[in-house]
Write a protein that holds these residues in place. Sequence first.
Motif, mmCIF file in Angstrom:
data_model
loop_
_atom_site.group_PDB
_atom_site.id
_atom_site.type_symbol
_atom_site.label_atom_id
_atom_site.label_comp_id
_atom_site.label_asym_id
_atom_site.label_seq_id
_atom_site.Cartn_x
_atom_site.Cartn_y
_atom_site.Cartn_z
ATOM 1 N N MET A 1 0.827 -1.199 0.000
ATOM 2 C CA MET A 1 0.000 0.000 0.000
ATOM 3 C C MET A 1 0.872 1.264 0.000
ATOM 4 S SD MET A 1 -3.510 0.262 2.007
ATOM 5 C CE MET A 1 -3.648 1.526 3.259
ATOM 6 N N LEU A 2 2.003 1.167 0.680
ATOM 7 C CA LEU A 2 2.914 2.308 0.746
ATOM 8 C C LEU A 2 3.337 2.770 -0.648
ATOM 9 C CD1 LEU A 2 4.622 4.181 2.489
ATOM 10 C CD2 LEU A 2 6.376 2.429 2.521
ATOM 11 N N PHE A 10 1.315 5.481 -2.248
ATOM 12 C CA PHE A 10 1.446 6.845 -1.723
ATOM 13 C C PHE A 10 2.588 7.599 -2.382
ATOM 14 C CE2 PHE A 10 0.030 4.317 2.043
ATOM 15 C CZ PHE A 10 -1.302 4.633 1.902
ATOM 16 N N ALA A 48 6.831 9.147 4.512
ATOM 17 C CA ALA A 48 6.323 7.777 4.324
ATOM 18 C C ALA A 48 7.368 6.756 4.769
ATOM 19 C CB ALA A 48 5.936 7.552 2.863
ATOM 20 N N ASP A 87 7.683 7.122 8.734
ATOM 21 C CA ASP A 87 6.477 6.680 9.429
ATOM 22 C C ASP A 87 6.240 5.188 9.262
ATOM 23 O OD1 ASP A 87 5.985 9.336 10.048
ATOM 24 O OD2 ASP A 87 4.393 9.592 8.554
ATOM 25 N N THR A 88 6.266 4.739 8.020
ATOM 26 C CA THR A 88 5.727 3.403 7.732
ATOM 27 C C THR A 88 6.762 2.313 7.892
ATOM 28 O OG1 THR A 88 4.273 4.509 6.163
ATOM 29 C CG2 THR A 88 4.327 2.110 6.067
#
Lengths: 344, 344
Positions: A1-2, A5, A52, A55-56
């Motif tokens: 999913m990343l 983004f 991103a 964070d991820t």
Amino acid sequence: MLWLFLILPVMTVTSRSFNISDKSTSKAISDRLIELVTQGAFRGVTYYRLAALADTIGPRLCGNESLTQAVNWVRDVMVSEGLENVHVERVEIPHWIRGEERARLIQPRYAKLSMLGLGNSIGTGSNGIQAPVLVVRSFDELTARCAEAQNKVVVFNPQCDWEAQPIGCYDIVVAYRHNGASHAAKCGALASLSRSAASHSIDSPHTGRLSYDPAYSKIPAASLSVEHADMLERFQQRNQLIEIFLYMEAQTLPNVIGYNLVAEIKGSSLPNETVLVSGHLDSWDVGQGAMDDGGGAMISWTVLSLLHSLNIRAKRTIRCVLWSCEEFGGKKTFFIIDFQSLII
Amino acid sequence: MLWLFLILPVMTVTSRSFNISDKSTSKAISDRLIELVTQGAFRGVTYYRLAALADTIGPRLCGNESLTQAVNWVRDVMVSEGLENVHVERVEIPHWIRGEERARLIQPRYAKLSMLGLGNSIGTGSNGIQAPVLVVRSFDELTARCAEAQNKVVVFNPQCDWEAQPIGCYDIVVAYRHNGASHAAKCGALASLSRSAASHSIDSPHTGRLSYDPAYSKIPAASLSVEHADMLERFQQRNQLIEIFLYMEAQTLPNVIGYNLVAEIKGSSLPNETVLVSGHLDSWDVGQGAMDDGGGAMISWTVLSLLHSLNIRAKRTIRCVLWSCEEFGGKKTFFIIDFQSLII
């Protein structure tokens, strides 16, 4: 999913080809680049990618799976963008793990001490270490009081005027983090704590790596927050008995394979000469690695994304390398590159 | 042993009597006071007392034994100095305890979140709370999205320009810490987290007290560091699923008796008129209470020590009060004083 983004903002840039052989076109290109980054489709892209990543995926300590995740993620997006020669280079890297750790003040009162084990440190064993404390401000002071350090925890509390020497103090103070354990071990100490190499603190310890001198036994080592190092020194100045407990599960596992990630835009007329843009993807395990050095890595990558989106091909090859293990001494060991080909 | 560290510096001051009835003597007194504090025997005394308090007793949360230790320590030194009318006033104070606590990010990745439970919060129960997250920036936004908050952890991430409003922002942001839990409970949330009321942060959460609105059920509430509140909001902006785990053992025990500590130098001609100097001895449990308000308390005390050491007796009574429980709302409840007698 990343992935999703990250690809979208870049793909919205209109591709347009430039010939960079004459001066007026160079000016047009630089104007277009500046416009894209400050006002256009690339505005915020580097920050967006960095946020991103931080964070991820989060921290990306050498040898950990999260570092490989970061490499794979950036590589996949680089390929999908159409960057050239995207590949990884294998490097053997250390694998140190922190495990659980804590330090407690036992005397003159019970308190949690704000600490971080130093990278490369050994652990304390399952019983931890409980011992009195000797605070010193310098290696010279330790030498003078070497006999007192026997069977104690040595606390290095070096002082430096960070406002006067915002850059210079770091190296001065880091010397105690980097070499303190062996100096303390030479005097028979059981463990070594060093004041954070930090200009400012909110009781927030700053960590980093140590080296052991093979001439002396390895003892556990950690950093203490500026506030707690000063507190221990004040106890000592008042002749109050200081006793602390230190527990660290840190250990060094066998080396593992890591990956430097490479992408290029090949040069049009001098492809064997290279302009390098680079940063390191790895980071310490207790932060996000945004400043050190996610930002540098994302900027280096986005330079290529930007040039590629405009279909700009320079005379020389632009090579982006995202290194794998700076935080464990990678500057010397893991940055394998043919510097002869670089344009400095 | 602590007593010894504190009495010595003050006892070295030479006693000398002053008559303060005429102007020229007033000037002589103020010159002598300034000289003593900046150059003489009182130089550093307040800091020395404060450091000893913060280091050796440490945090002094209302209802805890350490607060009583602090009262006893200061009282004993006040008596040994010869201050007048040294006594304690009993006040009934709350007894909230933090216990163990932690917050973890579960999705989109595992991470420790930097949190501090809010004073007066209930605990989560022994299983903790695991739930998805809704981030809002304001009470208005929560009202608009109230249905979404059901069975979630609501994260308040209020924004304020601290540089433009260094004072004003505190109250704006504290409103979410203070009242957020009941607003979230009104929408069926399971717990409430609020961005630290802090202008700066090194991933360091700032705590404080909350109030529950009796109209709604009590839910656990904690503060999150500025960095982690922003991170959760970025996840939400990217439509990434956020799930967190919260565990808090916090509980409120029955009220206990605390003590406001009083000392005076009686006025020579208007003893029933009082000039008050005061600070509060209690502090939060996760710091040292040096700034809030050990410094204020030690300054107030040392004003009397200084005047007494010079044998200065003013026309009016100078009263030092070290309050017992400001951090749990003591401004209204525990500051019992006859304000009629004060010279403002």
